[in-house]
Design a protein around this motif. Structure first.
Motif, PDB file in Angstrom:
ATOM      1  N   PHE A   1      37.934 -10.508  36.468  1.00  0.00           N
ATOM      2  CA  PHE A   1      37.178  -9.217  35.988  1.00  0.00           C
ATOM      3  C   PHE A   1      35.776  -8.886  36.280  1.00  0.00           C
ATOM      4  O   PHE A   1      35.396  -7.935  36.472  1.00  0.00           O
ATOM      5  N   SER A   2      35.045 -10.093  36.066  1.00  0.00           N
ATOM      6  CA  SER A   2      33.617  -9.937  36.445  1.00  0.00           C
ATOM      7  C   SER A   2      33.299  -9.938  38.016  1.00  0.00           C
ATOM      8  O   SER A   2      32.163  -9.385  38.361  1.00  0.00           O
ATOM      9  N   ALA A   3      34.299 -10.420  38.602  1.00  0.00           N
ATOM     10  CA  ALA A   3      34.005 -10.175  40.330  1.00  0.00           C
ATOM     11  C   ALA A   3      34.588  -8.838  40.796  1.00  0.00           C
ATOM     12  O   ALA A   3      34.617  -8.401  41.804  1.00  0.00           O
ATOM     13  N   ARG A   4      35.065  -7.909  39.727  1.00  0.00           N
ATOM     14  CA  ARG A   4      35.366  -6.636  39.879  1.00  0.00           C
ATOM     15  C   ARG A   4      36.678  -6.477  40.644  1.00  0.00           C
ATOM     16  O   ARG A   4      36.781  -5.460  41.538  1.00  0.00           O
ATOM     17  N   VAL A   5      37.615  -7.377  40.754  1.00  0.00           N
ATOM     18  CA  VAL A   5      38.747  -7.494  41.417  1.00  0.00           C
ATOM     19  C   VAL A   5      39.774  -6.295  41.120  1.00  0.00           C
ATOM     20  O   VAL A   5      40.646  -5.812  41.845  1.00  0.00           O
ATOM     21  N   HIS A   6      39.429  -5.919  39.941  1.00  0.00           N
ATOM     22  CA  HIS A   6      40.512  -4.832  39.206  1.00  0.00           C
ATOM     23  C   HIS A   6      40.196  -3.460  39.809  1.00  0.00           C
ATOM     24  O   HIS A   6      40.907  -2.559  39.647  1.00  0.00           O
TER      25      HIS A   6
ATOM     26  N   ILE B   1      53.587  -8.284  54.180  1.00  0.00           N
ATOM     27  CA  ILE B   1      52.786  -9.383  53.577  1.00  0.00           C
ATOM     28  C   ILE B   1      53.771 -10.487  52.848  1.00  0.00           C
ATOM     29  O   ILE B   1      54.267  -9.764  51.724  1.00  0.00           O
ATOM     30  N   THR B   2      53.759 -11.680  52.887  1.00  0.00           N
ATOM     31  CA  THR B   2      54.621 -12.602  52.220  1.00  0.00           C
ATOM     32  C   THR B   2      54.082 -12.786  51.020  1.00  0.00           C
ATOM     33  O   THR B   2      54.811 -12.842  49.907  1.00  0.00           O
ATOM     34  N   TYR B   3      52.974 -13.015  50.824  1.00  0.00           N
ATOM     35  CA  TYR B   3      52.162 -13.263  49.345  1.00  0.00           C
ATOM     36  C   TYR B   3      51.320 -12.258  49.231  1.00  0.00           C
ATOM     37  O   TYR B   3      50.166 -12.570  49.616  1.00  0.00           O
ATOM     38  N   PRO B   4      51.351 -11.097  48.690  1.00  0.00           N
ATOM     39  CA  PRO B   4      50.397 -10.293  48.553  1.00  0.00           C
ATOM     40  C   PRO B   4      49.546 -10.359  47.320  1.00  0.00           C
ATOM     41  O   PRO B   4      50.132 -11.048  46.434  1.00  0.00           O
ATOM     42  N   ILE B   5      48.275 -10.285  47.333  1.00  0.00           N
ATOM     43  CA  ILE B   5      47.616 -10.129  46.305  1.00  0.00           C
ATOM     44  C   ILE B   5      46.672  -8.975  45.759  1.00  0.00           C
ATOM     45  O   ILE B   5      45.860  -8.618  46.590  1.00  0.00           O
ATOM     46  N   PRO B   6      47.421  -8.238  44.959  1.00  0.00           N
ATOM     47  CA  PRO B   6      46.513  -6.835  44.737  1.00  0.00           C
ATOM     48  C   PRO B   6      45.340  -7.043  44.246  1.00  0.00           C
ATOM     49  O   PRO B   6      44.975  -7.949  43.013  1.00  0.00           O
ATOM     50  N   GLY B   7      44.502  -6.380  44.743  1.00  0.00           N
ATOM     51  CA  GLY B   7      42.887  -6.806  44.505  1.00  0.00           C
ATOM     52  C   GLY B   7      42.006  -6.109  45.226  1.00  0.00           C
ATOM     53  O   GLY B   7      42.239  -5.565  46.186  1.00  0.00           O
ATOM     54  N   ASN B   8      40.685  -6.075  44.776  1.00  0.00           N
ATOM     55  CA  ASN B   8      39.836  -5.368  45.289  1.00  0.00           C
ATOM     56  C   ASN B   8      39.310  -6.035  46.628  1.00  0.00           C
ATOM     57  O   ASN B   8      39.005  -7.256  46.735  1.00  0.00           O
ATOM     58  N   ASP B   9      39.053  -5.247  47.882  1.00  0.00           N
ATOM     59  CA  ASP B   9      38.628  -6.053  49.024  1.00  0.00           C
ATOM     60  C   ASP B   9      37.294  -5.357  49.442  1.00  0.00           C
ATOM     61  O   ASP B   9      37.089  -5.626  50.906  1.00  0.00           O
ATOM     62  N   ASP B  10      36.824  -4.807  48.689  1.00  0.00           N
ATOM     63  CA  ASP B  10      35.511  -3.990  49.264  1.00  0.00           C
ATOM     64  C   ASP B  10      34.394  -4.476  48.600  1.00  0.00           C
ATOM     65  O   ASP B  10      33.337  -4.204  49.205  1.00  0.00           O
ATOM     66  N   SER B  11      34.250  -5.126  47.315  1.00  0.00           N
ATOM     67  CA  SER B  11      33.190  -5.544  46.709  1.00  0.00           C
ATOM     68  C   SER B  11      32.672  -6.852  47.104  1.00  0.00           C
ATOM     69  O   SER B  11      33.506  -7.558  47.338  1.00  0.00           O
ATOM     70  N   PRO B  12      31.345  -7.070  47.408  1.00  0.00           N
ATOM     71  CA  PRO B  12      30.944  -8.418  47.741  1.00  0.00           C
ATOM     72  C   PRO B  12      31.333  -9.400  46.892  1.00  0.00           C
ATOM     73  O   PRO B  12      31.622 -10.637  47.274  1.00  0.00           O
TER      74      PRO B  12
END
Lengths: 279, 545
Positions: free
Chosen positions: A70-75, A217-228
């Motif tokens: 959450f603190s890494a803004r993955v959501h 994709i075999t093992y997808p990880i739903p998450g944010n890919d744009d925030s540093p």
């Protein structure tokens, strides 16, 4: 004042809910060993089958927590208009037109993906990090270099996987796992490597944002890919997993070597007097 | 010795694919033999003279060259094998001198059963394109394994028939001898039935579809090592031949020896015979990029351009370093460093130089991106931190922007100041010494100026620099001039004297002289005449009809 709008859950039928995540393979299943470099049978019995007994042998769960995500803004996902249809099961809801990714599912997927990566690294597989996001190109390459694996964050030449024997030379070994830290390319289309890896039977792990297609994709990880912050978190997690798995492998190899030396010594006590050279 | 040269002169044996052995021995014969390959089927039959008409055997001695027939495809052979009359020309050839007695000998011994396998392409209907037929006849699988000669024993065939055939062939070749050896050619073995031998001439060009697309030739390490050994051996032989000490035979000696032994009038130096160390001839190549376990060594291997992308990665890292340093300085409220690297006398690496450094081909975009990144790094205020790194990619430009040095005054035995200058105009070359405390006396080639230049115009030219500087009667001049005509010699002396006068005069006046055109070499020379025209510009008279 108006109450702030709550997160609106997406309406989806039970059919579009993701199926219950399958359990990882049980103790009986054996994954095929990578590449044309099989170990000797004596080593293979213990060394390769030992990690397969546990669902989370390398204990990747302890590497991250919901709070970290959450603190890494993955959501945080993209706006409602960019939403991909196949990402709807992974989305918790939509707030002020911005999609929020379900972190419970992300936790499960991330654990599976990291576990799989650890197993591949344990079995000395080649791992290729792919990301076409220019902002994190240097970060991804540094991560790959630090954990002793490979990276490709540049222009993808068409035949790299499918025409490898001509582009690289005969006898080249292809990657055993491809990790996508961003599964879109610079024109917001799915990266060619996803399709090529599926063609070449190479398993893939990928961080899929709300505008991505998680299909191949075999093992997808739903998450944010744009925030540093999110990207740094992913890189850190993958690096720690791979290094942990490799260290453990080294330990086990040393252990097995010592063990086989002892066994070789104990089995033939008569030879010791004659100075037998057997290990 | 100079294998490279010799191999260029002789037949290129390695090109002929599966036939290096037979040809290899033959190509070293002094007489030019051009019979190329020989193929025999192990289960081949030469018909017995009693039962069949005389065999269709082609002897390829130079004498029979005129009587030779064009080669036929197996299909045509299959179609034509039932002809009652064998070609008269072949028969004629067979009746000439040469290996007839051994052939008879051959007939008696080589009575073999017809083959069990059907020959491909014989009487079979295959729905294949016609081009397949033409290329198929050139392929090796229609030409079964080659039998070697005594020098190079070929692959041993399991079948006894082939062994007998091989033995007969060897006998034949031995009998034929080195001079104009007539090789027994095999006529096409087509289909079951009476087998006949056939000559098949093949090259790799006929087998391979697209030789050029396979890329530049790749040299293995073993090959390069062998070349180095051969070079060293050849060097010693060459030294012995030249009567010098093999131990102290340097590359210059080798070059001189080769130039002496193989004199060549070719203009291009690279086309002349040369004997250099293999590392200079074979381009440096990338070794295998992965270890025994298959894992590549470089972490960017799978990008395809590992050196270039690793360079970009490192340069970007330097950029980030500089930014961090800047941020630190800003945090401490210190001003950024003001010293800037002077880029005036330097240039970046060219694309070819960068390619040589990286051992990789680059595209123009790649190169320009790299240079842009370097420039960005240099432009940053704290870019001096990474000066060492940037120096690797910049080169000095020599001599272009250096200021012209004006020589100081010299003094002769009497203590008189003088200065020298050189000048040219068209084909004239002049050297001048201008002496101080003079009376305006000018000597040209030991002759007084009035006698050397009778025309006023030329003397005016000589006077102009002094007139410009108001030093008309104050200097003496001693000149030597050669080449050209009257006017161009005068111009050459004028330029030389102006250059010499720079030493006597202030910088401001030098600048005035330069602006007046006294210090500039006149570039005008006679324009050449062009074909189709009468002169340089004059065209031939145009006639309407």
């Amino acid at each position: 004042t108006e109450p702030c709008p709550a997160v609106r859950p997406l309406s989806f039928s039970p059919r579009s809910r993701p199926p219950a995540l399958q359990q990882p393979p049980g103790p009986g299943a054996v994954l095929p060993s990578p590449g044309p470099f099989p170990l000797s049978r004596a080593a293979g019995d213990g060394l390769l089958s030992e990690p397969l007994g546990h669902p989370d042998f390398f204990n990747v769960k302890e590497l991250f927590s919901m709070k970290d995500l959450f603190s890494a803004r993955v959501h945080l996902g993209h706006k409602k208009g960019c939403r991909h249809r196949f990402m709807e099961p992974y989305i918790f809801g939509c707030r002020l037109d911005q999609d929020i990714i379900d972190l419970d599912q992300t936790m499960d997927h991330l654990q599976l993906a990291l576990n799989f990566t650890a197993h591949i690294a344990y079995r000395k597989g080649i791992i290729l990090f792919v990301s076409r996001n220019r902002q994190f190109c240097h970060l991804v390459e540094s991560t790959a270099r630090e954990c002793g694996e490979y990276a490709h964050t540049r222009y993808w030449q068409g035949g790299l996987l499918t025409n490898a024997h001509i582009q690289f030379g005969a006898g080249v070994r292809l990657p055993d796992l491809i990790i996508f830290l961003s599964s879109l390319n610079n024109v917001f289309e799915p990266h060619v490597a996803i399709r090529d890896a599926a063609k070449m039977n190479i398993p893939t792990v990928g961080v899929v944002d709300t505008n991505c297609n998680p299909c191949l994709i075999t093992y997808p990880i739903p998450g944010n890919d744009d925030s540093p912050t999110a990207m740094e978190l992913y890189c850190k997690l993958f690096k720690m997993t791979i290094i942990r798995a490799k260290d453990y492998r080294k330990q086990r190899e040393v252990f097995h070597k010592l063990q086989s030396k002892e066994e070789g010594g104990c089995a033939r006590p008569a030879c010791a007097s004659r100075g037998c050279r057997a290990p | 010795m100079c294998r490279r040269v010799l191999s260029k002169c002789s037949l290129n044996t390695s090109r002929l694919g599966a036939v290096p052995t037979a040809l290899g021995s033959l190509s070293r014969c002094p007489t030019p033999l051009w019979v190329q390959t020989l193929s025999l089927t192990p289960s081949l039959t030469l018909p017995c003279p009693s039962s069949m008409p005389s065999p269709r055997v082609l002897s390829l001695s130079p004498e029979s060259r005129a009587q030779r027939l064009p080669l036929r495809s197996p299909r045509e052979g299959a179609a034509g094998r039932h002809d009652a009359s064998p070609q008269p020309a072949l028969l004629g050839a067979e009746q000439t001198q040469g290996p007839q007695p051994p052939l008879q000998h051959l007939h008696l011994h080589l009575h073999l059963p017809p083959p069990a396998l059907p020959m491909p392409g014989a009487g079979q209907r295959h729905p294949r394109p016609p081009s397949w037929r033409r290329s198929a006849q050139a392929r090796l699988r229609l030409c079964p394994p080659i039998v070697g000669t005594e020098a190079f024993p070929g692959p041993c065939c399991a079948e006894p028939g082939a062994a007998v055939m091989a033995a007969a062939l060897r006998r034949l070749l031995r009998a034929g001898g080195r001079r104009g050896a007539a090789l027994v050619a095999a006529a096409a073995a087509c289909g079951p039935g009476p087998q006949t031998l056939r000559l098949i001439y093949t090259t790799t060009a006929a087998w391979k579809k697209n030789v050029a697309a396979s890329g530049p030739e790749k040299y293995t390490e073993a090959f390069i090592k062998k070349q180095i050994e051969e070079f060293n051996l050849g060097k010693r032989h060459l030294a012995n031949m030249m009567g010098e000490d093999p131990e102290t035979f340097t590359q210059e000696d080798i070059d001189r020896a080769i130039a002496y032994l193989f004199p060549s009038g070719l203009f291009d130096k690279r086309a002349r015979p040369m004997m250099k160390h293999p590392t200079e001839i074979f381009p440096e190549q990338r070794k295998i990029q992965w270890g025994e376990d298959g894992r590549p060594f470089h972490f960017l291997f799978y990008t395809g351009k590992q050196s270039y992308y690793s360079l970009m990665h490192d340069t970007y890292e330097k950029l980030l370093n500089v930014q961090k340093h800047q941020d630190q300085l800003a945090a401490q409220d210190l001003p950024p460093q003001k010293e800037k690297k002077n880029l005036v006398g330097s240039r970046w690496l060219t694309k070819t130089e960068l390619e040589e450094m990286l051992l990789e081909k680059l595209s123009d975009d790649d190169y320009s991106r790299f240079i842009q990144l370097l420039q960005k790094l240099v432009m940053m205020p704290c870019g001096n931190i990474e000066e060492n790194y940037i120096k690797k990619f910049s080169r000095e430009i020599s001599a272009q922007l250096q200021k012209v040095v004006i020589e100081p005054l010299k003094y002769d035995e009497q203590g008189v100041a003088f200065s020298t200058g050189e000048g040219r105009r068209k084909t004239s070359r002049a050297t001048v010494a201008v002496y101080d405390n003079g009376t305006g006396k000018i000597t040209v080639n030991g002759i007084d100026v009035l006698h050397y230049f009778p025309v006023l115009q030329d003397r005016e030219q000589l006077l102009f620099p002094f007139q410009f500087l108001d030093r008309v009667g104050k200097h003496d001049m001693v000149c030597t001039v050669s080449g050209g005509g009257r006017s161009s010699q005068a111009g050459a002396i004028r330029l030389a004297s102006a250059k010499a006068l720079r030493s006597f005069v202030t910088e401001k006046e030098v600048e005035f002289m330069r602006q007046a055109g006294l210090l500039t070499v006149d570039p005008r020379v006679k324009e050449r005449k062009k074909p189709g025209q009468e002169g340089a510009r004059r065209k031939f008279t145009w006639k309407k009809r």
